[in-house]
Design a protein around this motif. Structure first.
Motif, PDB file in Angstrom:
ATOM      1  N   GLU A   1      49.168  51.248  29.645  1.00 40.26           N
ATOM      2  CA  GLU A   1      49.069  50.390  30.830  1.00 40.26           C
ATOM      3  C   GLU A   1      48.020  50.924  31.810  1.00 40.26           C
ATOM      4  O   GLU A   1      47.251  50.162  32.383  1.00 40.26           O
ATOM      5  CB  GLU A   1      50.436  50.274  31.502  1.00 40.26           C
ATOM      6  CG  GLU A   1      51.450  49.505  30.673  1.00 40.26           C
ATOM      7  CD  GLU A   1      52.886  49.647  31.166  1.00 40.26           C
ATOM      8  OE1 GLU A   1      53.135  50.410  32.136  1.00 40.26           O
ATOM      9  OE2 GLU A   1      53.770  49.005  30.564  1.00 40.26           O
ATOM     10  N   GLU A   2      47.986  52.255  31.981  1.00 39.60           N
ATOM     11  CA  GLU A   2      47.002  52.866  32.876  1.00 39.60           C
ATOM     12  C   GLU A   2      45.577  52.654  32.356  1.00 39.60           C
ATOM     13  O   GLU A   2      44.668  52.355  33.124  1.00 39.60           O
ATOM     14  CB  GLU A   2      47.268  54.369  33.004  1.00 39.60           C
ATOM     15  CG  GLU A   2      48.500  54.713  33.803  1.00 39.60           C
ATOM     16  CD  GLU A   2      48.798  56.207  33.779  1.00 39.60           C
ATOM     17  OE1 GLU A   2      47.866  57.016  33.547  1.00 39.60           O
ATOM     18  OE2 GLU A   2      49.973  56.562  33.978  1.00 39.60           O
ATOM     19  N   LEU A   3      45.397  52.834  31.051  1.00 39.35           N
ATOM     20  CA  LEU A   3      44.070  52.685  30.462  1.00 39.35           C
ATOM     21  C   LEU A   3      43.553  51.258  30.608  1.00 39.35           C
ATOM     22  O   LEU A   3      42.352  51.045  30.788  1.00 39.35           O
ATOM     23  CB  LEU A   3      44.084  53.082  28.986  1.00 39.35           C
ATOM     24  CG  LEU A   3      44.256  54.577  28.694  1.00 39.35           C
ATOM     25  CD1 LEU A   3      44.479  54.807  27.203  1.00 39.35           C
ATOM     26  CD2 LEU A   3      43.073  55.389  29.194  1.00 39.35           C
ATOM     27  N   GLU A   4      44.455  50.286  30.566  1.00 39.02           N
ATOM     28  CA  GLU A   4      44.039  48.886  30.688  1.00 39.02           C
ATOM     29  C   GLU A   4      43.467  48.571  32.059  1.00 39.02           C
ATOM     30  O   GLU A   4      42.563  47.750  32.181  1.00 39.02           O
ATOM     31  CB  GLU A   4      45.211  47.958  30.375  1.00 39.02           C
ATOM     32  CG  GLU A   4      45.519  47.895  28.887  1.00 39.02           C
ATOM     33  CD  GLU A   4      46.711  47.024  28.557  1.00 39.02           C
ATOM     34  OE1 GLU A   4      47.118  46.196  29.402  1.00 39.02           O
ATOM     35  OE2 GLU A   4      47.242  47.174  27.452  1.00 39.02           O
ATOM     36  N   VAL A   5      43.971  49.222  33.102  1.00 37.66           N
ATOM     37  CA  VAL A   5      43.487  48.930  34.462  1.00 37.66           C
ATOM     38  C   VAL A   5      42.410  49.910  34.929  1.00 37.66           C
ATOM     39  O   VAL A   5      41.718  49.657  35.907  1.00 37.66           O
ATOM     40  CB  VAL A   5      44.645  48.890  35.488  1.00 37.66           C
ATOM     41  CG1 VAL A   5      45.607  47.775  35.159  1.00 37.66           C
ATOM     42  CG2 VAL A   5      45.355  50.218  35.579  1.00 37.66           C
ATOM     43  N   MET A   6      42.256  51.011  34.203  1.00 38.67           N
ATOM     44  CA  MET A   6      41.263  52.024  34.550  1.00 38.67           C
ATOM     45  C   MET A   6      39.847  51.471  34.360  1.00 38.67           C
ATOM     46  O   MET A   6      39.613  50.664  33.467  1.00 38.67           O
ATOM     47  CB  MET A   6      41.480  53.219  33.617  1.00 38.67           C
ATOM     48  CG  MET A   6      40.685  54.441  33.931  1.00 38.67           C
ATOM     49  SD  MET A   6      41.058  55.761  32.727  1.00 38.67           S
ATOM     50  CE  MET A   6      42.734  56.177  33.170  1.00 38.67           C
ATOM     51  N   GLU A   7      38.920  51.895  35.218  1.00 34.97           N
ATOM     52  CA  GLU A   7      37.520  51.524  35.052  1.00 34.97           C
ATOM     53  C   GLU A   7      36.695  52.791  34.906  1.00 34.97           C
ATOM     54  O   GLU A   7      36.777  53.693  35.731  1.00 34.97           O
ATOM     55  CB  GLU A   7      37.021  50.688  36.226  1.00 34.97           C
ATOM     56  CG  GLU A   7      37.600  49.304  36.233  1.00 34.97           C
ATOM     57  CD  GLU A   7      36.835  48.335  37.115  1.00 34.97           C
ATOM     58  OE1 GLU A   7      36.053  48.778  37.986  1.00 34.97           O
ATOM     59  OE2 GLU A   7      37.031  47.128  36.933  1.00 34.97           O
ATOM     60  N   ILE A   8      35.907  52.838  33.839  1.00 32.48           N
ATOM     61  CA  ILE A   8      35.073  53.998  33.554  1.00 32.48           C
ATOM     62  C   ILE A   8      33.628  53.530  33.506  1.00 32.48           C
ATOM     63  O   ILE A   8      33.294  52.603  32.778  1.00 32.48           O
ATOM     64  CB  ILE A   8      35.504  54.654  32.233  1.00 32.48           C
ATOM     65  CG1 ILE A   8      36.947  55.151  32.378  1.00 32.48           C
ATOM     66  CG2 ILE A   8      34.550  55.779  31.856  1.00 32.48           C
ATOM     67  CD1 ILE A   8      37.581  55.657  31.124  1.00 32.48           C
ATOM     68  N   GLU A   9      32.807  54.192  34.301  1.00 35.05           N
ATOM     69  CA  GLU A   9      31.411  53.765  34.463  1.00 35.05           C
ATOM     70  C   GLU A   9      30.458  54.680  33.716  1.00 35.05           C
ATOM     71  O   GLU A   9      30.542  55.898  33.813  1.00 35.05           O
ATOM     72  CB  GLU A   9      31.080  53.788  35.955  1.00 35.05           C
ATOM     73  CG  GLU A   9      29.710  53.308  36.299  1.00 35.05           C
ATOM     74  CD  GLU A   9      29.477  53.321  37.796  1.00 35.05           C
ATOM     75  OE1 GLU A   9      28.770  54.241  38.269  1.00 35.05           O
ATOM     76  OE2 GLU A   9      30.008  52.436  38.486  1.00 35.05           O
ATOM     77  N   GLY A  10      29.565  54.067  32.974  1.00 39.87           N
ATOM     78  CA  GLY A  10      28.465  54.780  32.352  1.00 39.87           C
ATOM     79  C   GLY A  10      27.179  54.308  32.997  1.00 39.87           C
ATOM     80  O   GLY A  10      27.106  53.179  33.473  1.00 39.87           O
ATOM     81  N   GLU A  11      26.195  55.182  33.035  1.00 37.36           N
ATOM     82  CA  GLU A  11      24.931  54.770  33.648  1.00 37.36           C
ATOM     83  C   GLU A  11      23.751  55.336  32.892  1.00 37.36           C
ATOM     84  O   GLU A  11      23.897  56.251  32.084  1.00 37.36           O
ATOM     85  CB  GLU A  11      24.878  55.157  35.123  1.00 37.36           C
ATOM     86  CG  GLU A  11      24.860  56.642  35.392  1.00 37.36           C
ATOM     87  CD  GLU A  11      24.677  56.937  36.872  1.00 37.36           C
ATOM     88  OE1 GLU A  11      23.670  57.603  37.191  1.00 37.36           O
ATOM     89  OE2 GLU A  11      25.509  56.511  37.675  1.00 37.36           O
TER      90      GLU A  11
END
Length: 116
Positions: free
Chosen positions: A37-47
């Motif tokens: 559930e946490e992973l579904e709402v988590m946002e991880i940014e790559g640049e």
């Protein structure tokens, strides 16, 4: 049958170990559900390109959005494509590393008999 041996030498001590292992496994299963559930709402940014292009994924590697600066647009289609790809790879690597770390935290103390 000697005292405390139980069925086929499966004594009370082993039964207690097994009960503890099942409790730990159940805790891990509950923790895995919360983690999902946490992973579904988590946002991880790559640049890439020093922030010229950003790609955002969920903790489950679901694409959320791509951000492209005006400066990146001026780089031309081939460079822009490379920047988008590099940012996507960066986000993916961060996402999988995060998932792996969280799973290791979750299962760290789990010692199931026979799985040593």
């Amino acid at each position: 049958m000697t005292k405390g041996q139980g069925f086929g030498g499966f004594g009370l001590g082993k039964m207690k170990e097994l009960t503890e292992a099942f409790k730990k496994a159940q805790q891990v299963q509950e923790g895995a559900k919360r983690l999902q559930e946490e992973l579904e709402v988590m946002e991880i940014e790559g640049e890439a390109g020093g922030g010229l292009v950003k790609v955002v994924l969920s903790g489950n590697q679901e694409p959320r959005r791509v951000e492209i600066t005006k400066d990146a647009m001026g780089e031309g289609p081939e460079v822009l494509a490379d920047l988008v790809l590099a940012a996507a790879k960066d986000a993916y690597n961060k996402s999988t590393a995060t998932m792996r770390e969280r799973m290791e935290e979750l299962t760290g103390g789990l010692n199931l008999p026979g799985l040593g």
